[in-house]
Design a protein around this motif. Structure first.
Motif, PDB file in Angstrom:
ATOM      1  N   ARG A  83      60.300 -20.036   9.949  1.00  0.00           N
ATOM      2  CA  ARG A  83      59.850 -20.438  11.326  1.00  0.00           C
ATOM      3  C   ARG A  83      60.015 -21.889  11.497  1.00  0.00           C
ATOM      4  O   ARG A  83      60.893 -22.282  12.679  1.00  0.00           O
ATOM      5  CB  ARG A  83      58.492 -19.977  11.553  1.00  0.00           C
ATOM      6  CG  ARG A  83      57.963 -20.553  13.036  1.00  0.00           C
ATOM      7  CD  ARG A  83      58.869 -19.920  14.086  1.00  0.00           C
ATOM      8  NE  ARG A  83      58.338 -20.476  15.396  1.00  0.00           N
ATOM      9  CZ  ARG A  83      59.072 -20.272  16.462  1.00  0.00           C
ATOM     10  NH1 ARG A  83      60.186 -19.895  16.544  1.00  0.00           N
ATOM     11  NH2 ARG A  83      58.312 -20.768  17.661  1.00  0.00           N
ATOM     12  N   ILE A  84      59.787 -22.842  10.685  1.00  0.00           N
ATOM     13  CA  ILE A  84      60.106 -24.176  10.895  1.00  0.00           C
ATOM     14  C   ILE A  84      61.695 -24.362  11.050  1.00  0.00           C
ATOM     15  O   ILE A  84      61.999 -25.286  11.645  1.00  0.00           O
ATOM     16  CB  ILE A  84      59.339 -24.931   9.657  1.00  0.00           C
ATOM     17  CG1 ILE A  84      57.826 -24.802   9.904  1.00  0.00           C
ATOM     18  CG2 ILE A  84      59.720 -26.400   9.870  1.00  0.00           C
ATOM     19  CD1 ILE A  84      57.122 -25.236   8.528  1.00  0.00           C
ATOM     20  N   THR A  85      62.142 -23.819  10.069  1.00  0.00           N
ATOM     21  CA  THR A  85      63.550 -24.105   9.951  1.00  0.00           C
ATOM     22  C   THR A  85      64.430 -23.568  11.304  1.00  0.00           C
ATOM     23  O   THR A  85      65.375 -24.248  11.757  1.00  0.00           O
ATOM     24  CB  THR A  85      64.416 -23.273   8.686  1.00  0.00           C
ATOM     25  OG1 THR A  85      63.623 -23.755   7.532  1.00  0.00           O
ATOM     26  CG2 THR A  85      65.740 -23.566   8.449  1.00  0.00           C
ATOM     27  N   LYS A  86      63.956 -22.681  11.758  1.00  0.00           N
ATOM     28  CA  LYS A  86      64.627 -21.866  12.998  1.00  0.00           C
ATOM     29  C   LYS A  86      64.334 -22.900  14.082  1.00  0.00           C
ATOM     30  O   LYS A  86      65.293 -23.112  15.015  1.00  0.00           O
ATOM     31  CB  LYS A  86      63.954 -20.466  13.456  1.00  0.00           C
ATOM     32  CG  LYS A  86      64.662 -20.107  14.537  1.00  0.00           C
ATOM     33  CD  LYS A  86      64.129 -18.668  14.738  1.00  0.00           C
ATOM     34  CE  LYS A  86      65.014 -18.221  16.134  1.00  0.00           C
ATOM     35  NZ  LYS A  86      64.100 -16.643  16.353  1.00  0.00           N
ATOM     36  N   VAL A  87      63.088 -23.553  14.178  1.00  0.00           N
ATOM     37  CA  VAL A  87      62.872 -24.513  15.364  1.00  0.00           C
ATOM     38  C   VAL A  87      63.868 -25.732  15.257  1.00  0.00           C
ATOM     39  O   VAL A  87      64.185 -26.205  16.169  1.00  0.00           O
ATOM     40  CB  VAL A  87      61.353 -24.732  15.203  1.00  0.00           C
ATOM     41  CG1 VAL A  87      61.057 -26.064  16.084  1.00  0.00           C
ATOM     42  CG2 VAL A  87      60.451 -23.727  15.736  1.00  0.00           C
TER      43      VAL A  87
END
Length: 303
Positions: A83-87
């Motif tokens: 999720r952090i990578t996607k943001v």
């Protein structure tokens, strides 16, 4: 016989123009030392940036086990990292990013503080005490509010550090000293070139009678120019030796003797960086003396 003549002319040339050679050596010594200091400062800035990141970076530290942040109830999970990578990838302020593992963070802290503090039965910390992190490179150092607000508060993110607040003043100070050293060295290099040229011109004028006789008996240009070239190499060798010794004394007494104790949080340069600076000085010194010598001997030895 021929070598005896060359060394005899070399000795006479050094004695005859002793004051000029001393002026060349002193000017070269200061120039080369400043160039060496500029190389050392450049490597120091690079090492500091490798440790903390550049002014274009912010760092997101991820939750670890027993994290001080009460919002981190457990170590960051793979789903949270996705999720952090996607943001991060979807944010237009981001130019790039990379993950840093616990082991990489532990290796950096050992390199900074010394491996002996992390050895033995009671180490200061272990790899498990280090947080994973994401080092985010910005498109523009002034455009960071969007990505910072996007990742603060995400599950798995413990805190966000703006590298500019830590690295900026240090890197700016190093850059000012680095460019100051290079510019002063550039002026002195020009002065050294002019001094060498003037020395060669005076030496050739003082030996014009001998040069004319040697021309009449068929001596080659290289044979006539050899004492001038060797004079240049001798002055360059002395200047390089004194300059490298001064840089070594600076590393030993100033960096390792004082600065490492006074400013221990900075990863300081060591023997490897000193070797690089010494190689620069060792190459530049002979070039600065040989270049004007080879050019001017072609002109003034045509008697």
């Amino acid at each position: 016989m021929q070598l005896r003549y060359v060394f005899s002319e070399l000795g006479q040339g050094l004695r005859r123009n002793l004051s000029m050679h001393l002026a060349v050596i002193l000017t070269l010594f200061v120039s080369l030392t400043l160039v060496g200091l500029g190389v050392l400062l450049n490597q120091q800035a690079t090492k500091a940036a490798d440790q903390w990141g550049s002014e274009l970076q912010i760092t997101a530290f991820l939750c670890k086990a027993r994290d001080d942040n009460p919002a981190c109830t457990s170590e960051v999970t793979d789903a949270q990292k996705d999720r952090i990578t996607k943001v991060i990838e979807e944010n237009p302020e981001v130019a790039g990013y990379r993950f840093e593992t616990k082991e990489e963070a532990f290796a950096k802290i050992k390199d900074l503080l010394g491996a002996d503090k992390f050895a033995g039965p009671n180490p200061a910390a272990t790899a498990d005490d280090m947080p994973e992190s994401v080092w985010i490179t910005l498109e523009d150092p002034d455009e960071y509010a969007g990505i910072e607000s996007a990742i603060v508060g995400l599950d798995g993110v413990s805190n966000v550090r703006d590298q500019r607040q830590i690295v900026g003043p240090v890197l700016q100070g190093l850059r000012v000293m680095q460019w100051g050293a290079f510019w002063i060295a550039a002026f002195l290099v020009v002065a050294a070139l002019l001094l060498v040229a003037n020395t060669i011109r005076l030496a050739a004028f003082a030996r014009r009678r001998e040069i004319g006789i040697m021309r009449l008996v068929g001596a080659s240009t290289l044979y006539i120019a050899l004492p001038f070239i060797m004079e240049s190499l001798v002055t360059a060798a002395i200047a390089v030796g004194v300059s490298v010794g001064t840089l070594g004394a600076f590393m030993w007494f100033a960096v390792h003797g004082r600065l490492e104790d006074l400013v221990g949080f900075i990863p300081w340069i060591g023997a490897g960086e000193f070797t690089v600076a010494a190689i620069w000085v060792a190459v530049l010194g002979p070039v600065l003396t040989l270049l004007p010598t080879l050019v001017l001997t072609r002109k003034y030895l045509k008697v």
